[in-house]
Design a protein around this motif. Structure first.
Motif: not given
Length: 892
Positions: A807, A811-813, A835-837, A840, A865
């Motif tokens: 993970r 990344g967060e892309d 991931n955070k994205a 969301e 998470d």
């Protein structure tokens, strides 16, 4: 008027009127159909049912009672309580309505200085059964109560039965008018909050048949003798005589409640939630104290579960009162308060205070640990439930909390409600029942056989107590007084029958006091032979020999020769004498607060349970073993004698905690080293034990430890086997005996170091795949997804590290989901990271793990998470990963 004085005044009044004052029976009911004594008449039930003849015609008692059906209501109101005391007077075919009604009126209304309760006659009302003209007439014409204060009610309110076929009859209830501030006028039929019931007079005069409800049954006719059973709630009467609103403000419960408020920094009467918790604590601490005093230990079944449940409810409510972060222990202080306020009526509480504290303190410590680990599991499961958009806590999770962490279901219900969740109780109950169905059948049913206890009671009444000869004789000439086959009395038992025999005299010891029963034979002059394999006392005084008719037949009134297996008896006796020595040695090593909590004496082997809050050290065990063997080598004479209970206790004889004894007791002493109340068989001198070898020490429950030991030839065989094993190890390792511990420690250390190195290499190998997995992430909907199955043999930690590594590389892309599964130790495990994205966009690791875990036949959860789950079906790993992908495609 103090609660203890109310009880004394009640008993003195009836003693002065020809009643025998009967001490309260233990809360542990002799009736096998009851978990605990739940009414004042329970100890007298065999007399009312005609199973046994009462030794008196009039009796009075102050009986301890526990009712478990209302536990969930305790605290929510000021009238519910789990423990209460019932004052009662009883007549067994002696007096009836014309006497009992004036008795009640006189005691209630006589001035205090004349021995009465001094209640205002103008504030007393009564109810009678709707067609009981006799009772109304006595109240009106003999007592002088005005007709307008006598009200008639139906079956639901003023007719009593045990709920089963047997004695029944109308009743008359006495009420006290607390005044307009408590409700409307009009008597009990109008308002039972204002008009408080204080005494119920039951007139047992009929026999009822079977029925489906309290009111649906047939009256079969009149009883041969009319009986009286009355009940006055001591706590309720205390509230009236002390001028307080409810039982939680009396001198007993009120004192405990006040102490709970002081310890928690709260105040009663200002906040309803606080008041509820304080009432729960006050009631439950008192109930727990009384249960432990009667020998109940916390456990996961029956009485033990009741005790554990109320203790844990009180502990948690104290934590809530003091604040979530508070981690102090309160039960010792609260228990001391309960002992102080209740010991006026039950002085044995002071005597056994140390043992009571030991059990309750240990349960509080255990539950503190449970709360830390179990609450974490609960919070994860509750979070998973809410994240998934659900409002019902999983029944499977509730069962896991109960089975693994010891959470009572009511605790889970309370915690769930605090978070706005319900609980799937149906699934929970189903899983509980499934567990019970697969467990072994209750040992007690095996011991009691399948005969109704009334069969044994009638034999005892008809023939008298069995004359036990076993202290001096191994054989006896006896007469058969009764035979039972398949639960029914018979006159003849034939070859192949499983039979129960009652003899007028016997050398057979019946299982009791931890000592197993004798085995042997019963033969009838060449006509029949029975192999006896068990002896029990289903009712006190009656020895029931259980066995199989090997040949011929036996009949009632046959003269028989009864003989025990003498070698087996000698071996069991050695174990029993060794138990007494171990008990004394443990008290010397651990302190006099160490009390016996149970034992079992088998041929050549024993176990001894004792109260303790921590495990014994190897040094303590060795010292106890050495002390026991030093004492027994002195060949001390073992002496037994009969004396009064008071004299025995005065000379320092130990009584088993929670056991009830009669006025005359048997004392077994080994010089001044050991002196106990005991009904078992023993060796003449300690030298006959040979040797005692402790086999180990372990925990068997909250605050209870167990030592096991071999005795005599069995101990020698154990030592011989261990010596041979040590020789074999010495030869294989080429090491002298005295150097074996150091050599084995070195080998184990090297092995553990090698295992750690292998684990590091394996973890590194797993993580090497992280780059390739990240590079091959696939597009599923709007997310980049990696699903992967690793080789078997990895650990859950390996999977978690790999998932987090992959993970991190992605990344967060945009949304990222990584799901990796493996089968460590033959059980599939899946770990998901988002991931955070991704979070969301509505993706949650806990929910996705749940999807996979259900396919694997299990469950799991965690944070949004990262989450971990598992199951039982290793063949479904690939299917589970595809299910995760499917859910992602539906979500983003």
């Amino acid at each position: 008027m103090e609660t203890a004085e109310i009880a004394r005044r009640f008993l003195t009044f009836f003693e002065n009127n020809g009643h025998t004052v009967v001490p309260s029976a233990s809360l542990v009911a002799e009736d096998p159909t009851l978990l605990l004594v739940n009414a004042g008449m329970v100890p007298f039930k065999p007399y009312f049912l005609g199973q046994r003849t009462a030794p008196y015609t009039r009796a009075a008692s102050a009986q301890k009672c526990v009712r478990t059906v209302d536990i969930d209501e305790v605290g929510k109101t000021s009238r519910h309580a789990s423990f209460f005391q019932m004052l009662g007077n009883f007549s067994f075919g002696d007096y009836f309505k014309a006497e009992v009604i004036p008795f009640a009126w006189k005691l209630l209304t006589d001035p205090v200085e004349q021995g009465g309760f001094g209640l205002d006659p103008e504030r007393l009302w009564v109810t009678v059964f709707f067609d009981d003209d006799e009772a109304e007439s006595i109240w009106r014409d003999k007592v002088g109560l005005p007709s307008e204060r006598i009200q008639r009610r139906g079956m639901e309110d003023n007719f009593w039965s045990m709920g089963v076929p047997g004695p029944c009859g109308p009743c008359s209830e006495i009420y006290y008018d607390r005044g307009p501030a408590y409700g409307v006028e009009g008597g009990p039929v109008a308002d039972e909050n204002r008009y408080l019931e204080v005494w119920n007079l039951v007139f047992m005069q009929f026999e009822r048949g079977a029925g489906e409800s309290k009111t649906d049954f047939e009256i079969l006719g009149d009883l041969p003798k009319k009986n009286i059973d009355t009940g006055m709630g001591l706590e309720r009467m205390a509230a009236i005589l002390q001028g307080v609103d409810n039982i939680y403000e009396t001198d007993t419960l009120g004192t405990i409640l006040k102490r709970a408020a002081e310890l928690s920094g709260t105040k009663y009467g200002e906040n309803e939630n606080v008041d509820v918790s304080l009432r729960v604590v006050a009631d439950h601490v008192r109930t727990a104290t009384m249960l432990v005093a009667d020998g109940v230990k916390p456990g996961n079944e029956k009485r033990g579960y009741v005790l554990r449940r109320i203790l844990r409810r009180s502990i948690r409510n104290m934590r809530l009162l003091a604040g979530a972060a508070e981690d102090r222990h309160y039960m010792h202080d609260l228990t001391a308060t309960a002992i102080r306020v209740m010991s006026e009526l039950y002085p044995e509480l002071r005597t056994n205070a140390e043992a009571i504290h030991s059990v309750i303190d240990a349960e509080e410590k255990n539950f503190s640990d449970t709360l830390r680990s179990g609450t974490a599991l609960f919070n994860r499961a509750a979070e998973r439930t809410k994240v998934g958009g659900h409002t019902q806590f999983s029944g499977a999770d509730a069962f896991q909390l109960h089975d693994t962490y010891g959470f009572p279901i009511d605790l889970t219900l309370e915690m769930a409600a605090e978070q706005g969740l319900s609980v799937d109780e149906g699934t929970f109950r189903s899983l509980m029942q499934e567990q019970k169905d697969t467990a072994k059948r209750d040992a007690k049913s095996k011991k009691l056989g399948n005969a109704d206890i009334g069969v044994y009671a009638r034999l005892l009444d008809g023939s008298g107590a069995t004359d036990f000869l076993g202290y001096t004789d191994h054989e006896s000439e006896s007469r058969v007084l009764g035979l039972i086959v398949d639960g029914q009395p018979v006159t003849v038992a034939r070859a192949g029958d499983r039979v129960e025999l009652v003899l007028d005299r016997t050398p057979f010891y019946a299982e009791s006091g931890g000592q197993l029963a004798d085995k042997g034979t019963v033969a009838s002059d060449g006509r029949g032979l029975v192999d006896v394999d068990d002896v029990q006392k289903p009712v006190p005084g009656l020895f029931v020999h259980r066995g199989t008719v090997r040949s011929g037949e036996l009949a009632v009134d046959d003269h028989v020769h009864a003989a025990i297996d003498g070698d087996r008896r000698a071996s069991v006796s050695r174990s029993h004498s060794a138990t007494h020595l171990i008990h004394s040695a443990l008290r010397n090593a651990l302190g006099t607060g160490t009390g016996q909590a149970g034992s079992e004496n088998q041929p050549g082997r024993l176990r001894f349970d004792f109260t303790a809050n921590k495990a014994m050290t190897p040094t303590e065990l060795a010292e106890v073993e050495e002390e026991v063997n030093t004492v027994l080598s002195g060949d001390i004479q073992v002496r037994d004698f009969q004396t009064s209970l008071d004299e025995a206790l005065a000379m320092g004889a130990l009584a088993m905690f929670g056991e009830k004894y009669g006025d005359r007791v048997r004392v077994v002493e080994m010089s001044d080293y050991s002196r106990e109340l005991c009904g078992g068989t023993h060796v003449p001198a300690t030298g006959q034990l040979g040797i005692v070898k402790l086999l180990g020490e372990s925990s068997v429950g909250s605050g209870v430890r167990r030592v096991e030991a071999a005795v005599g030839i069995d101990a020698f065989r154990r030592l011989s086997k261990e010596s041979m094993l040590v020789s074999q190890l010495s030869d294989q390792l080429k090491t002298p005996r005295e150097e074996l511990p150091q050599r084995i420690d070195t080998m184990v250390a090297r092995l553990r170091a090698a295992e750690k190195e292998i684990e590091k290499l394996r973890a590194a190998q797993v993580l090497q795949a992280a780059g390739g997995l990240a590079a091959n992430a696939r597009e599923v909907g709007a997310a980049r997804v990696v699903t992967h199955r690793v080789d078997d043999g990895v650990t859950g930690d390996d999977l978690r590290k790999l998932v987090l590594d992959v993970r991190g590389r992605l990344g967060e892309d945009g949304p990222v989901v990584v799901a990796v599964a493996g089968v460590p130790k033959d059980r599939p495990v899946v770990v998901v990271a988002v991931n955070k994205a991704g979070q969301e966009r509505g993706l949650a690791a806990g929910e996705l793990v749940g999807v996979a875990a259900r396919v694997l036949g299990g469950g799991g959860g965690g944070k949004p998470d990262v989450a971990q789950g598992g199951g039982t079906d290793a063949s479904a790993v690939d299917t589970a990963l595809r299910a995760v992908e499917q859910r992602i495609s539906e979500s983003v």
